[in-house]
Design a protein around this motif. Structure first.
Motif, PDB file in Angstrom:
ATOM      1  N   HIS A   1      37.398  48.652  36.954  1.00  7.22           N
ATOM      2  CA  HIS A   1      36.805  47.224  36.695  1.00  7.22           C
ATOM      3  C   HIS A   1      37.816  46.388  36.900  1.00  7.22           C
ATOM      4  CE1 HIS A   1      34.068  49.666  33.644  1.00  7.22           C
ATOM      5  NE2 HIS A   1      33.550  49.669  34.975  1.00  7.22           N
ATOM      6  N   GLY A   2      38.905  46.482  37.759  1.00  4.53           N
ATOM      7  CA  GLY A   2      39.662  45.637  38.138  1.00  4.53           C
ATOM      8  C   GLY A   2      40.684  45.311  37.115  1.00  4.53           C
ATOM      9  N   SER A   3      41.535  44.180  37.288  1.00  5.63           N
ATOM     10  CA  SER A   3      42.193  43.854  36.528  1.00  5.63           C
ATOM     11  C   SER A   3      42.860  42.278  36.283  1.00  5.63           C
ATOM     12  CB  SER A   3      43.837  44.586  36.380  1.00  5.63           C
ATOM     13  OG  SER A   3      44.633  44.220  37.514  1.00  5.63           O
ATOM     14  N   PHE A   4      43.465  41.807  35.337  1.00  4.54           N
ATOM     15  CA  PHE A   4      43.892  40.556  35.423  1.00  4.54           C
ATOM     16  C   PHE A   4      45.318  40.496  36.178  1.00  4.54           C
ATOM     17  CE2 PHE A   4      41.311  40.417  31.656  1.00  4.54           C
ATOM     18  CZ  PHE A   4      40.698  39.168  31.594  1.00  4.54           C
ATOM     19  N   ALA A   5      45.755  41.512  36.645  1.00  3.73           N
ATOM     20  CA  ALA A   5      46.982  41.256  37.802  1.00  3.73           C
ATOM     21  C   ALA A   5      46.921  40.388  38.797  1.00  3.73           C
ATOM     22  CB  ALA A   5      47.417  42.795  38.205  1.00  3.73           C
ATOM     23  N   SER A   6      45.803  39.932  38.966  1.00  4.19           N
ATOM     24  CA  SER A   6      45.467  39.126  40.191  1.00  4.19           C
ATOM     25  C   SER A   6      44.220  38.317  39.808  1.00  4.19           C
ATOM     26  CB  SER A   6      45.401  39.458  41.472  1.00  4.19           C
ATOM     27  OG  SER A   6      44.349  40.346  41.578  1.00  4.19           O
ATOM     28  N   ALA A   7      44.227  37.018  40.589  1.00  4.47           N
ATOM     29  CA  ALA A   7      42.922  36.240  40.583  1.00  4.47           C
ATOM     30  C   ALA A   7      42.578  35.694  41.665  1.00  4.47           C
ATOM     31  CB  ALA A   7      43.092  35.061  39.353  1.00  4.47           C
ATOM     32  N   SER A   8      41.287  35.332  42.094  1.00  3.33           N
ATOM     33  CA  SER A   8      41.001  34.952  43.218  1.00  3.33           C
ATOM     34  C   SER A   8      39.793  33.641  43.173  1.00  3.33           C
ATOM     35  CB  SER A   8      39.990  36.047  44.104  1.00  3.33           C
ATOM     36  OG  SER A   8      41.013  36.880  44.499  1.00  3.33           O
ATOM     37  N   CYS A   9      39.754  32.767  43.959  1.00  9.71           N
ATOM     38  CA  CYS A   9      39.026  31.624  43.983  1.00  9.71           C
ATOM     39  C   CYS A   9      37.664  32.056  44.484  1.00  9.71           C
ATOM     40  CB  CYS A   9      39.640  30.512  45.148  1.00  9.71           C
ATOM     41  SG  CYS A   9      38.536  29.088  45.281  1.00  9.71           S
ATOM     42  N   ILE A  10      36.695  31.633  43.905  1.00  9.74           N
ATOM     43  CA  ILE A  10      35.246  31.956  44.031  1.00  9.74           C
ATOM     44  C   ILE A  10      34.666  31.082  45.309  1.00  9.74           C
ATOM     45  CG2 ILE A  10      34.724  32.507  41.792  1.00  9.74           C
ATOM     46  CD1 ILE A  10      33.530  30.019  41.542  1.00  9.74           C
ATOM     47  N   GLU A  11      35.501  30.292  45.776  1.00 12.26           N
ATOM     48  CA  GLU A  11      35.156  29.617  47.034  1.00 12.26           C
ATOM     49  C   GLU A  11      35.795  29.889  48.335  1.00 12.26           C
ATOM     50  OE1 GLU A  11      32.616  27.357  47.361  1.00 12.26           O
ATOM     51  OE2 GLU A  11      31.967  27.507  45.071  1.00 12.26           O
ATOM     52  N   CYS A  12      37.154  29.688  48.042  1.00  7.52           N
ATOM     53  CA  CYS A  12      37.778  30.088  49.317  1.00  7.52           C
ATOM     54  C   CYS A  12      38.578  31.495  49.578  1.00  7.52           C
ATOM     55  CB  CYS A  12      39.091  29.116  49.645  1.00  7.52           C
ATOM     56  SG  CYS A  12      40.479  29.154  48.419  1.00  7.52           S
ATOM     57  N   ARG A  13      38.423  32.213  48.490  1.00  2.00           N
ATOM     58  CA  ARG A  13      38.972  33.560  48.240  1.00  2.00           C
ATOM     59  C   ARG A  13      40.530  33.646  48.116  1.00  2.00           C
ATOM     60  NH1 ARG A  13      35.570  35.423  45.428  1.00  2.00           N
ATOM     61  NH2 ARG A  13      36.606  37.306  45.695  1.00  2.00           N
ATOM     62  N   THR A  14      41.168  32.375  47.950  1.00  2.00           N
ATOM     63  CA  THR A  14      42.328  32.634  47.777  1.00  2.00           C
ATOM     64  C   THR A  14      42.959  33.326  46.695  1.00  2.00           C
ATOM     65  OG1 THR A  14      43.022  30.428  48.837  1.00  2.00           O
ATOM     66  CG2 THR A  14      44.723  31.398  47.469  1.00  2.00           C
TER      67      THR A  14
ATOM     68  N   LYS B   1      34.370  21.932  48.072  1.00  2.00           N
ATOM     69  CA  LYS B   1      34.117  22.085  46.636  1.00  2.00           C
ATOM     70  C   LYS B   1      35.458  22.863  46.052  1.00  2.00           C
ATOM     71  CE  LYS B   1      29.255  23.038  46.212  1.00  2.00           C
ATOM     72  NZ  LYS B   1      28.233  23.962  46.030  1.00  2.00           N
ATOM     73  N   VAL B   2      35.823  22.475  44.797  1.00  2.00           N
ATOM     74  CA  VAL B   2      36.965  23.101  44.159  1.00  2.00           C
ATOM     75  C   VAL B   2      36.595  24.316  43.477  1.00  2.00           C
ATOM     76  CG1 VAL B   2      39.005  22.725  42.702  1.00  2.00           C
ATOM     77  CG2 VAL B   2      38.413  20.607  44.023  1.00  2.00           C
ATOM     78  N   GLY B   3      37.066  25.451  43.918  1.00  3.34           N
ATOM     79  CA  GLY B   3      36.617  26.511  43.228  1.00  3.34           C
ATOM     80  C   GLY B   3      37.429  27.136  41.868  1.00  3.34           C
ATOM     81  N   VAL B   4      36.853  27.666  41.048  1.00  3.78           N
ATOM     82  CA  VAL B   4      37.580  28.312  39.902  1.00  3.78           C
ATOM     83  C   VAL B   4      38.118  29.549  40.427  1.00  3.78           C
ATOM     84  CG1 VAL B   4      36.813  29.271  37.427  1.00  3.78           C
ATOM     85  CG2 VAL B   4      35.578  27.219  38.408  1.00  3.78           C
ATOM     86  N   MET B   5      39.466  29.755  39.612  1.00  2.00           N
ATOM     87  CA  MET B   5      40.096  31.005  39.732  1.00  2.00           C
ATOM     88  C   MET B   5      39.408  32.076  38.747  1.00  2.00           C
ATOM     89  SD  MET B   5      41.912  30.267  42.097  1.00  2.00           S
ATOM     90  CE  MET B   5      43.113  31.847  42.305  1.00  2.00           C
ATOM     91  N   LYS B   6      38.891  33.121  39.384  1.00  2.00           N
ATOM     92  CA  LYS B   6      38.126  34.073  38.551  1.00  2.00           C
ATOM     93  C   LYS B   6      39.486  35.363  38.494  1.00  2.00           C
ATOM     94  CE  LYS B   6      34.469  37.689  38.683  1.00  2.00           C
ATOM     95  NZ  LYS B   6      35.389  38.539  39.089  1.00  2.00           N
ATOM     96  N   PRO B   7      39.659  35.684  37.489  1.00  2.00           N
ATOM     97  CA  PRO B   7      40.412  37.310  37.332  1.00  2.00           C
ATOM     98  C   PRO B   7      39.676  38.283  38.014  1.00  2.00           C
ATOM     99  CG  PRO B   7      40.269  36.105  35.152  1.00  2.00           C
ATOM    100  CD  PRO B   7      39.246  35.452  36.138  1.00  2.00           C
ATOM    101  N   ASP B   8      40.393  38.943  38.881  1.00  2.00           N
ATOM    102  CA  ASP B   8      39.878  40.193  39.748  1.00  2.00           C
ATOM    103  C   ASP B   8      39.605  41.324  38.944  1.00  2.00           C
ATOM    104  OD1 ASP B   8      40.330  38.717  42.221  1.00  2.00           O
ATOM    105  OD2 ASP B   8      42.255  39.334  42.465  1.00  2.00           O
ATOM    106  N   ILE B   9      38.518  40.996  38.017  1.00  2.00           N
ATOM    107  CA  ILE B   9      38.047  42.042  37.286  1.00  2.00           C
ATOM    108  C   ILE B   9      36.661  41.964  37.650  1.00  2.00           C
ATOM    109  CG2 ILE B   9      39.769  41.989  35.536  1.00  2.00           C
ATOM    110  CD1 ILE B   9      37.702  40.263  33.700  1.00  2.00           C
ATOM    111  N   THR B  10      35.689  43.216  37.266  1.00  2.00           N
ATOM    112  CA  THR B  10      34.604  43.131  37.687  1.00  2.00           C
ATOM    113  C   THR B  10      33.738  43.145  36.355  1.00  2.00           C
ATOM    114  OG1 THR B  10      34.759  45.016  39.293  1.00  2.00           O
ATOM    115  CG2 THR B  10      32.735  44.805  38.306  1.00  2.00           C
ATOM    116  N   PHE B  11      32.963  41.886  36.453  1.00  2.00           N
ATOM    117  CA  PHE B  11      32.394  41.552  35.105  1.00  2.00           C
ATOM    118  C   PHE B  11      30.998  42.540  35.138  1.00  2.00           C
ATOM    119  CE2 PHE B  11      34.596  37.826  35.760  1.00  2.00           C
ATOM    120  CZ  PHE B  11      35.114  37.514  34.468  1.00  2.00           C
ATOM    121  N   PHE B  12      30.166  42.575  33.861  1.00  2.00           N
ATOM    122  CA  PHE B  12      29.086  43.327  33.725  1.00  2.00           C
ATOM    123  C   PHE B  12      27.998  42.880  34.626  1.00  2.00           C
ATOM    124  CE2 PHE B  12      31.359  43.913  29.856  1.00  2.00           C
ATOM    125  CZ  PHE B  12      31.564  45.351  29.679  1.00  2.00           C
TER     126      PHE B  12
END
Length: 442
Positions: free
Chosen positions: A175-188, A256-267
């Motif tokens: 389910h991924g982890s909080f070890a990294s996070a990615s932008c939902i817009e630019c994927r950084t 757009k300014v994207g939100v940084m989403k933790p790289d976890i798989t949400f339900f």
């Protein structure tokens, strides 16, 4: 056909019987006692294949227990001799670290339900952010097995990264982890620590790359607008700006300014393709499956147990029974207590783990690392003549009481003579108070 399905898996079976042998799907369904009416038999192949997969899944869910494995001794021997072990873990292995599980009697869902602070229909509606936690004996147990060269892979449903902190290399965080996070817009992608302060302060973590790009774009728009206005004559009112200009026009072309989403798989989100690829490879090699600290309620990880060859021995270590599967040995209780007992029997010495806060109904309370006056742990107790053993912390209620009564009947589990250790334990139990013994079972 059923034997091949349970040993080789659904993908192989469909390739063999549907593609290679070209047997009509309605005929294959008939082999599983499913008769399609004429209208359904004329459906498109894709629809018929869906019906077939449902039938195959039903067969895969009917695993027969392997009669050769029943006791704690058998579990010890399997751990000692297996070479390619898959360990599937869930929230139960992190409870002693201070991270509560969801569904047990003292789990997070029960705590929140009792308090009434949140209107939750399901424990899946809440997320936990891992903080400064240390690995539990279960995490060190997995690392120890890896160091011995016996770990094929650790599939974990947890997102707390404690397996990695314990040093486990061959782990798949399903389910991924909080070890990294990615932008939902630019994927950084950035390290998880970069957004931790925002999350703990209940601020929305925004992408710094997007913010920089947006600021640069706004500066360019402002410069262009200023240059355009300088070429125009000032109006008599002295207003240097065009009257038909709007703020919406300023935002045109601004990213757009994207939100940084933790790289976890949400339900509801699809798992990474790596899960399917690893399972496909590992199912051909595994010789022992150990399930620790999970009720196996969340698909698709919960379904992976169906796709392991049914001839591979299965051990369940959990606080509560998991009634929709049929493992060969069930060790109920606190996961840490169970693995420590197994290691003591094997002569394995786990690294010392610092005790962290433990979840309770009243909240999180600190438990001292050394509890003075605490009696030594009781040896595991067998439920009747079954394959279920009770350790400290076991839960099961009426299910255990019914199992104890039913398993006394020889026809239920067949002839499964007790080992010498079991007989000695039975003799010790016979001297204990029967009423107190039954009370512990209930």
């Amino acid at each position: 056909m059923i034997h091949q399905l349970k040993e080789k898996g659904m993908s192989w079976w469909i390739k063999e019987y549907v593609l290679k042998r070209a047997i009509p799907i309605p005929k294959l369904l008939y082999a599983f006692d499913i008769v399609l009416c004429r209208e359904l038999r004329d459906k498109r192949p894709k629809t018929l294949l869906f019906f077939l997969k449902v039938a195959l899944s039903r067969q895969l869910s009917r695993r027969d227990k392997l009669p050769a494995y029943n006791t704690v001794d058998d579990a010890v021997n399997l751990l000692r001799n297996s070479k390619r072990i898959i360990i599937l873990t869930g929230a139960g292995i992190s409870v002693s670290c201070g991270i509560p599980d969801f569904r047990s009697e003292n789990g997070l869902y029960a705590m929140l339900k009792q308090r009434g602070e949140y209107d939750l229909d399901d424990p899946q509606q809440i997320q936990i952010y891992p903080s400064n936690f240390t690995p539990s004996p279960c995490h060190h147990f997995i690392k120890f097995i890896e160091d011995r060269g016996q770990l094929l892979r650790n599939y974990t449903q947890n997102i707390d990264t404690l397996e990695t902190l314990a040093g486990v290399k061959n782990v798949l965080q399903c389910h991924g982890s909080f070890a990294s996070a990615s932008c939902i817009e630019c994927r950084t992608r950035v390290p998880g620590k970069d957004i931790e302060d925002d999350i703990l302060r209940q601020r929305i973590p925004l992408c710094k790359v997007c913010q920089a790009n947006a600021a640069q774009a706004r500066a360019a728009v402002a410069a262009a607008k200023k240059q355009e206005q300088s070429k125009k004559k000032r109006r008599k009112s002295g207003n240097p700006w065009d009257g038909d200009h709007s703020e919406d026009e300023d935002e045109k072309g601004i990213p757009k300014v994207g939100v940084m989403k933790p790289d976890i798989t949400f339900f509801g989100e699809k798992l990474d393709d790596r899960f399917d690829r690893c399972l496909e490879m590992d199912r051909e090699k595994v010789d022992l499956l150990i399930v620790i600290g999970t009720s196996l309620k969340v698909a698709p990880v919960a379904d992976m147990i169906l796709h392991i060859p049914h001839s591979v021995p299965q051990i369940l270590i959990n606080k509560t029974p998991v009634k929709h599967i049929n493992p060969d040995i069930v060790l109920l209780g606190n996961a840490d207590d169970v693995v420590v007992h197994l290691c003591e029997r094997l002569g394995w010495e786990l690294p010392r783990a610092k005790t962290r806060p433990e979840a309770t109904r009243e909240g999180l309370r600190k438990r001292p690392s050394v509890e003075t006056g605490k009696p030594p742990p009781q040896p595991p107790r067998r439920v009747g003549n079954s394959h279920v053993w009770l350790f400290e912390g076991a839960e099961g209620g009426n299910w255990l009481e019914t199992l104890e009564i039913d398993s006394r009947e020889p026809s239920v589990f067949g002839d499964s003579p007790l080992s010498q250790a079991d007989e000695d334990e039975e003799q010790v139990d016979s001297h204990n108070d029967r009423g107190a013994k039954r009370a512990r079972v209930i």
